[in-house]
Design an enzyme around this catalytic site. Structure first.
Site, PDB file in Angstrom:
ATOM      1  N   CYS A   2       0.819  -1.207   0.000  1.00 19.84           N
ATOM      2  CA  CYS A   2       0.000   0.000   0.000  1.00 19.84           C
ATOM      3  C   CYS A   2       0.859   1.265   0.000  1.00 19.84           C
ATOM      4  O   CYS A   2       2.003   1.242   0.460  1.00 19.84           O
ATOM      5  CB  CYS A   2      -0.867   0.016   1.242  1.00 19.84           C
ATOM      6  SG  CYS A   2      -1.810  -1.483   1.475  1.00 19.84           S
ATOM      7  N   ARG A  27       4.622   0.479  -6.291  1.00 23.28           N
ATOM      8  CA  ARG A  27       4.690  -0.340  -5.087  1.00 23.28           C
ATOM      9  C   ARG A  27       3.754  -1.545  -5.179  1.00 23.28           C
ATOM     10  O   ARG A  27       3.865  -2.470  -4.385  1.00 23.28           O
ATOM     11  CB  ARG A  27       4.297   0.494  -3.863  1.00 23.28           C
ATOM     12  CG  ARG A  27       5.295   1.566  -3.519  1.00 23.28           C
ATOM     13  CD  ARG A  27       4.781   2.453  -2.425  1.00 23.28           C
ATOM     14  NE  ARG A  27       4.729   1.780  -1.140  1.00 23.28           N
ATOM     15  CZ  ARG A  27       5.634   1.925  -0.178  1.00 23.28           C
ATOM     16  NH1 ARG A  27       6.661   2.706  -0.366  1.00 23.28           N
ATOM     17  NH2 ARG A  27       5.515   1.293   0.964  1.00 23.28           N
ATOM     18  N   TRP A  75      -3.113  -2.593  -1.496  1.00 16.23           N
ATOM     19  CA  TRP A  75      -2.710  -3.940  -1.933  1.00 16.23           C
ATOM     20  C   TRP A  75      -3.411  -4.878  -0.973  1.00 16.23           C
ATOM     21  O   TRP A  75      -3.065  -4.942   0.210  1.00 16.23           O
ATOM     22  CB  TRP A  75      -1.184  -4.045  -1.827  1.00 16.23           C
ATOM     23  CG  TRP A  75      -0.578  -5.231  -2.478  1.00 16.23           C
ATOM     24  CD1 TRP A  75      -0.323  -5.418  -3.802  1.00 16.23           C
ATOM     25  CD2 TRP A  75      -0.078  -6.411  -1.823  1.00 16.23           C
ATOM     26  NE1 TRP A  75       0.286  -6.630  -4.019  1.00 16.23           N
ATOM     27  CE2 TRP A  75       0.447  -7.262  -2.814  1.00 16.23           C
ATOM     28  CE3 TRP A  75      -0.035  -6.836  -0.506  1.00 16.23           C
ATOM     29  CZ2 TRP A  75       1.015  -8.494  -2.530  1.00 16.23           C
ATOM     30  CZ3 TRP A  75       0.534  -8.075  -0.217  1.00 16.23           C
ATOM     31  CH2 TRP A  75       1.050  -8.882  -1.224  1.00 16.23           C
ATOM     32  N   ASN A 101      -1.502   1.885   6.114  1.00 15.97           N
ATOM     33  CA  ASN A 101      -0.598   0.837   5.616  1.00 15.97           C
ATOM     34  C   ASN A 101      -0.236  -0.027   6.811  1.00 15.97           C
ATOM     35  O   ASN A 101       0.002   0.496   7.903  1.00 15.97           O
ATOM     36  CB  ASN A 101       0.706   1.435   5.071  1.00 15.97           C
ATOM     37  CG  ASN A 101       0.526   2.084   3.724  1.00 15.97           C
ATOM     38  OD1 ASN A 101      -0.579   2.113   3.190  1.00 15.97           O
ATOM     39  ND2 ASN A 101       1.606   2.621   3.180  1.00 15.97           N
ATOM     40  N   GLY A 102      -0.134  -1.336   6.600  1.00  9.96           N
ATOM     41  CA  GLY A 102       0.243  -2.226   7.696  1.00  9.96           C
ATOM     42  C   GLY A 102      -0.888  -3.184   8.006  1.00  9.96           C
ATOM     43  O   GLY A 102      -1.817  -3.354   7.202  1.00  9.96           O
ATOM     44  N   GLU A 483      19.091 -15.720  -9.482  1.00  6.39           N
ATOM     45  CA  GLU A 483      18.537 -14.401  -9.772  1.00  6.39           C
ATOM     46  C   GLU A 483      17.898 -14.373 -11.169  1.00  6.39           C
ATOM     47  O   GLU A 483      16.842 -13.768 -11.375  1.00  6.39           O
ATOM     48  CB  GLU A 483      19.640 -13.335  -9.624  1.00  6.39           C
ATOM     49  CG  GLU A 483      19.238 -11.921  -9.969  1.00  6.39           C
ATOM     50  CD  GLU A 483      18.064 -11.368  -9.140  1.00  6.39           C
ATOM     51  OE1 GLU A 483      17.646 -12.000  -8.161  1.00  6.39           O
ATOM     52  OE2 GLU A 483      17.566 -10.299  -9.533  1.00  6.39           O
ATOM     53  N   LYS A 487      14.003 -13.416 -11.905  1.00  7.22           N
ATOM     54  CA  LYS A 487      13.666 -12.292 -12.788  1.00  7.22           C
ATOM     55  C   LYS A 487      12.677 -12.746 -13.845  1.00  7.22           C
ATOM     56  O   LYS A 487      11.695 -12.079 -14.107  1.00  7.22           O
ATOM     57  CB  LYS A 487      14.972 -11.793 -13.436  1.00  7.22           C
ATOM     58  CG  LYS A 487      15.048 -10.339 -13.722  1.00  7.22           C
ATOM     59  CD  LYS A 487      15.470  -9.465 -12.589  1.00  7.22           C
ATOM     60  CE  LYS A 487      14.644  -9.600 -11.359  1.00  7.22           C
ATOM     61  NZ  LYS A 487      15.175  -8.996 -10.177  1.00  7.22           N
ATOM     62  N   GLU A 490       9.102 -13.659 -12.231  1.00 11.48           N
ATOM     63  CA  GLU A 490       8.272 -12.606 -11.641  1.00 11.48           C
ATOM     64  C   GLU A 490       7.664 -11.661 -12.668  1.00 11.48           C
ATOM     65  O   GLU A 490       6.565 -11.172 -12.466  1.00 11.48           O
ATOM     66  CB  GLU A 490       9.002 -11.840 -10.534  1.00 11.48           C
ATOM     67  CG  GLU A 490      10.085 -10.913 -10.972  1.00 11.48           C
ATOM     68  CD  GLU A 490      10.696 -10.129  -9.797  1.00 11.48           C
ATOM     69  OE1 GLU A 490      10.003  -9.811  -8.847  1.00 11.48           O
ATOM     70  OE2 GLU A 490      11.904  -9.840  -9.882  1.00 11.48           O
ATOM     71  N   HIS A 506      20.511 -35.492 -10.425  1.00 14.15           N
ATOM     72  CA  HIS A 506      19.932 -36.100  -9.217  1.00 14.15           C
ATOM     73  C   HIS A 506      18.415 -35.976  -9.199  1.00 14.15           C
ATOM     74  O   HIS A 506      17.812 -36.058  -8.129  1.00 14.15           O
ATOM     75  CB  HIS A 506      20.551 -35.461  -7.971  1.00 14.15           C
ATOM     76  CG  HIS A 506      22.020 -35.737  -7.857  1.00 14.15           C
ATOM     77  ND1 HIS A 506      22.513 -36.981  -7.519  1.00 14.15           N
ATOM     78  CD2 HIS A 506      23.093 -34.954  -8.096  1.00 14.15           C
ATOM     79  CE1 HIS A 506      23.828 -36.937  -7.531  1.00 14.15           C
ATOM     80  NE2 HIS A 506      24.211 -35.721  -7.886  1.00 14.15           N
ATOM     81  N   LYS A 605       6.422  -3.711  -4.621  1.00 16.04           N
ATOM     82  CA  LYS A 605       7.836  -3.343  -4.637  1.00 16.04           C
ATOM     83  C   LYS A 605       8.456  -3.517  -3.265  1.00 16.04           C
ATOM     84  O   LYS A 605       9.565  -3.998  -3.114  1.00 16.04           O
ATOM     85  CB  LYS A 605       7.967  -1.887  -5.103  1.00 16.04           C
ATOM     86  CG  LYS A 605       9.401  -1.357  -5.120  1.00 16.04           C
ATOM     87  CD  LYS A 605      10.221  -2.064  -6.170  1.00 16.04           C
ATOM     88  CE  LYS A 605      11.653  -1.576  -6.245  1.00 16.04           C
ATOM     89  NZ  LYS A 605      12.490  -2.564  -6.963  1.00 16.04           N
TER      90      LYS A 605
HETATM   91  O1  M6R Z   1      13.627  -4.049  -0.796  1.00 11.99           O
HETATM   92  P1  M6R Z   1      14.261  -5.385  -0.612  1.00 11.99           P
HETATM   93  O2  M6R Z   1      15.598  -5.499  -1.281  1.00 11.99           O
HETATM   94  O3  M6R Z   1      14.336  -5.787   0.838  1.00 11.99           O
HETATM   95  O4  M6R Z   1      13.285  -6.406  -1.309  1.00 11.99           O
HETATM   96  C1  M6R Z   1      13.521  -7.774  -1.261  1.00 11.99           C
HETATM   97  C2  M6R Z   1      12.672  -8.515  -2.262  1.00 11.99           C
HETATM   98  O5  M6R Z   1      11.310  -8.281  -2.007  1.00 11.99           O
HETATM   99  C3  M6R Z   1      12.979  -8.109  -3.705  1.00 11.99           C
HETATM  100  O6  M6R Z   1      14.321  -8.292  -4.023  1.00 11.99           O
HETATM  101  C4  M6R Z   1      12.106  -8.913  -4.672  1.00 11.99           C
HETATM  102  O7  M6R Z   1      12.482 -10.248  -4.665  1.00 11.99           O
HETATM  103  C5  M6R Z   1      12.182  -8.319  -6.078  1.00 11.99           C
HETATM  104  N1  M6R Z   1      10.867  -8.214  -6.634  1.00 11.99           N
HETATM  105  C6  M6R Z   1      12.961  -9.117  -7.026  1.00 11.99           C
HETATM  106  O8  M6R Z   1      13.026  -8.508  -8.277  1.00 11.99           O
END
Ligand code: M6R
Length: 610
Positions: A2, A27, A75, A101-102, A483, A487, A490, A506, A605
């Site tokens: 949010c 976000r 959100w 938020n929260g 990674e 990427k 997501e 394995h 985000k």
């Molecule tokens: O803000 P942060 O680096 O703590 O966030 C951690 C993860 O939420 C963040 O890296 C997430 O995995 C990304 N969407 C990856 O692209």
């Protein structure tokens, strides 16, 4: 997650808030809304879906008239995304409006209590409890009512509050959720993220846990939990608003991929002085490092993946045992830590709830904590014993790119500093690595030239209809493959899994059939032949292989169906260059599949709930 924006000033609040909400879109959200307070009371407009719908419904903000207001992007957590569940929430008597938020953990109990007093709730959210509770607790003074509110509430919150009896005042309070006050000239703001108000001001104040802000167009007053007025020092955010804009690129993600040479330059070069590394004055004496039984690196998602690259680098050069743990696991594993361990918390946003909880736990157990964070003055940066900022600039796309590569670069700096201090690296190797690290921004620049980008684009288009992709690699290439897989999944919604190349046989290789795509990363000279034999075993089973290798080491091409090269570099630096290729690959796959690249479904985000 949010987002909150609030405005009070001499202009109309709603158009300013709409702009702020658009800047918070990154976000992640599923509904949005605004409330303004004027002489005739509070008016609200909220809607499920994109902010463009809120824009249309309010005719660009024109139909909500008032100089003070609060806006929100939601959100969904408690209750489905819907008009009714969107914020702001009004108290039954319509005198208070709240954005939150929260998570209010004791919302069910509070709701039941309020219902017995005749309060009729409109939404399914935990947040509406706050609006009704304000009405229930109102004692004629908004500040003391807010104090009473936060005494009753358990959980985390950032609240923006307006009251029909005080159209010249905006209120804010927070705990364990980010909220800043933006200071303007004849106007002031509240925001969950500086990006929302950066177009208007660079001066911000951070509210502490439980502190209340009472804001007018010309003044801001702050109160501690016990009601005493306190002074707060503003800080300046030197981010340029254009760095939080697309600057002609179709997506923030692509822009941020291209930002990487600068982000890496800013992170690395000012900290290298000839053969010396200056970690912004943070000191780790030889005695301290020699006394460590180990280092814990903790993070979530890509930050965790950066941690794995860092773990391998630090163990290799410093000969210190490093454990890398997901923050969400760290906090429930009863971690073995204390004075003899250093805990490195990695976070781009500096607000990730699990990472913040891990930091607090490590501190409580006596470990020294070092934060590697991008957002200046974020919660993790403020609470850690030391902080090394990554200087990537604002990162807006949900999928991190420059956030990740600068984290890896910062860990290289830390690793090299430790190694030279402990004497576990030769002077010659140290200097070579330092110079390779210093050259990294130029290598990334080379990687972003037309031909390498076009190659990534071509392969991405060719493979964009895959349902499942495996990423394999060994050592640093395995770390990079984690990674790469994240990427791709997501932003393009293609199922992707990373495996240590040696693990294929394995179990996983049974999934390889004609046409299954495996992306094989082979940049580590010492492991090259081993990875090559894994590539052969995939292709001999009819699998399709796209290899990633350096130019000088690209003989894997003979066994692969395609090859993407990275510039020749020190093997230890290759995870950064591989990341750039895989970012481009994921971006173009998602583009071809018509995905919402900057705001992938269900993702936020900054994940500020555990
Ligand atoms: O803000 P942060 O680096 O703590 O966030 C951690 C993860 O939420 C963040 O890296 C997430 O995995 C990304 N969407 C990856 O692209």
């Amino acid at each position: 997650m949010c987002g909150i924006i609030g405005y009070i000033g001499r202009g109309q609040a709603a158009p300013v808030m709409l702009d702020g909400l658009k800047r918070l879109e990154y976000r992640g959200y599923d509904s949005s809304g605004m409330a303004v307070v004027g002489e005739s009371g509070i008016s609200v407009c909220k809607t499920e879906g994109k902010i463009s719908r809120l824009d249309e419904k309010t005719d660009g903000g024109k139909t909500l008239v008032g100089f003070c207001g609060i806006g929100h992007t939601r959100w969904a957590t408690h209750g489905a995304p819907s008009d009714i569940n969107s914020h702001p929430h009004l108290s039954c008597d319509g005198r208070f409006a709240v954005v939150h938020n929260g998570i209010i953990e004791n919302h069910a109990e509070l709701r039941a209590m309020l219902e017995t007093h005749g309060y009729a709730f409109k939404s399914e959210t935990d947040s509406e409890v706050a609006a009704q509770l304000l009405q229930y607790l109102f004692d004629g003074d908004v500040k003391s009512t807010i104090r009473a509110l936060i005494e009753r509430i358990k959980g985390s919150y950032a609240f923006g509050i307006i009251f029909s009896g005080a159209p010249d005042r905006l209120y804010a309070v927070r705990k364990d959720n980010p909220l800043v006050i933006g200071l303007g000239n004849g106007e002031n703001y509240i925001a969950s993220d500086v990006a929302a108000a950066l177009a208007h001001t660079h001066e911000f104040v951070i509210l502490g846990d439980g502190e209340i802000a009472e804001i007018t167009a010309d003044e801001t007053h702050y109160y501690s939990t016990d009601g005493k007025q306190i002074d707060k020092e503003p800080y300046t955010v030197d981010w340029d608003i254009t760095r939080a804009e697309k600057g002609g690129y179709p997506h923030f993600m692509l822009k941020e991929i291209y930002d990487q040479p600068k982000a890496l330059t800013d992170t690395v070069r000012p900290r290298i002085h000839e053969d010396e590394i200056d970690l912004d004055g943070i000191t780790f004496s030889r005695e301290y490092l020699d006394g460590l039984s180990g280092v814990d690196i903790v993070g979530c998602g890509s930050a965790y993946h950066a941690g794995i690259v860092g773990k391998q680098f630090i163990e290799k050069h410093c000969r210190i045992r490093v454990d890398c743990t997901l923050a969400s696991e760290y906090i429930y594993k009863n971690p073995i830590t204390g004075k003899d361990r250093l805990t490195v918390i990695i976070s781009q946003s500096g607000e990730t709830a699990d990472s913040l909880a891990a930091l607090r736990l490590a501190k409580k157990l006596g470990s020294r904590t070092l934060a590697v964070v991008n957002v200046v003055q974020s919660a993790i940066a403020r609470e850690a014993d030391d902080v090394l900022y990554t200087r990537a600039g604002p990162e807006i796309a949900v999928a991190t790119t420059k956030g990740y590569t600068t984290q890896v670069a910062a860990l290289y700096l830390i690793g090299l500093k430790f190694a030279i201090t402990r004497g576990t690296i030769t002077k010659k190797r140290y200097s070579a690595l330092l110079s390779a690290l210093s050259d990294l921004p130029d290598k990334v620049e080379e990687q972003l030239k037309e031909t390498p980008v076009a190659n990534a684009h071509t392969y991405a288009e060719a493979f964009s209809n895959q349902h499942c992709v495996f990423f394999i690699g060994r050592g640093a290439d395995y770390a990079a493959s984690l990674e790469g897989a994240l990427k791709l999944k997501e932003i393009s919604y293609v199922h992707a899994e990373a495996y240590a190349a040696g693990e294929l046989k394995h179990g996983t290789i049974s999934l390889v059939e004609k046409g299954t795509l495996t992306i094989a990363i082979a940049t580590q000279s010492e492991l090259y032949d081993k990875t090559e034999s894994n590539v052969r075993s995939v292709s001999s089973r009819g699998g399709t292989v796209l290899a990633i290798a350096s130019r000088e080491n690209s003989k894997v091409r003979a066994f692969a169906d395609g090859l993407l090269t990275i510039p020749d570099c020190d093997d230890d630096m290759s995870p950064v260059l591989t990341a750039v290729v895989l970012q481009l690959f994921a971006y173009y796959v998602a583009f071809k599949r018509g995905c919402d690249i900057d705001k992938p479904r269900n993702l936020a985000k900054s994940v500020t709930v555990e």
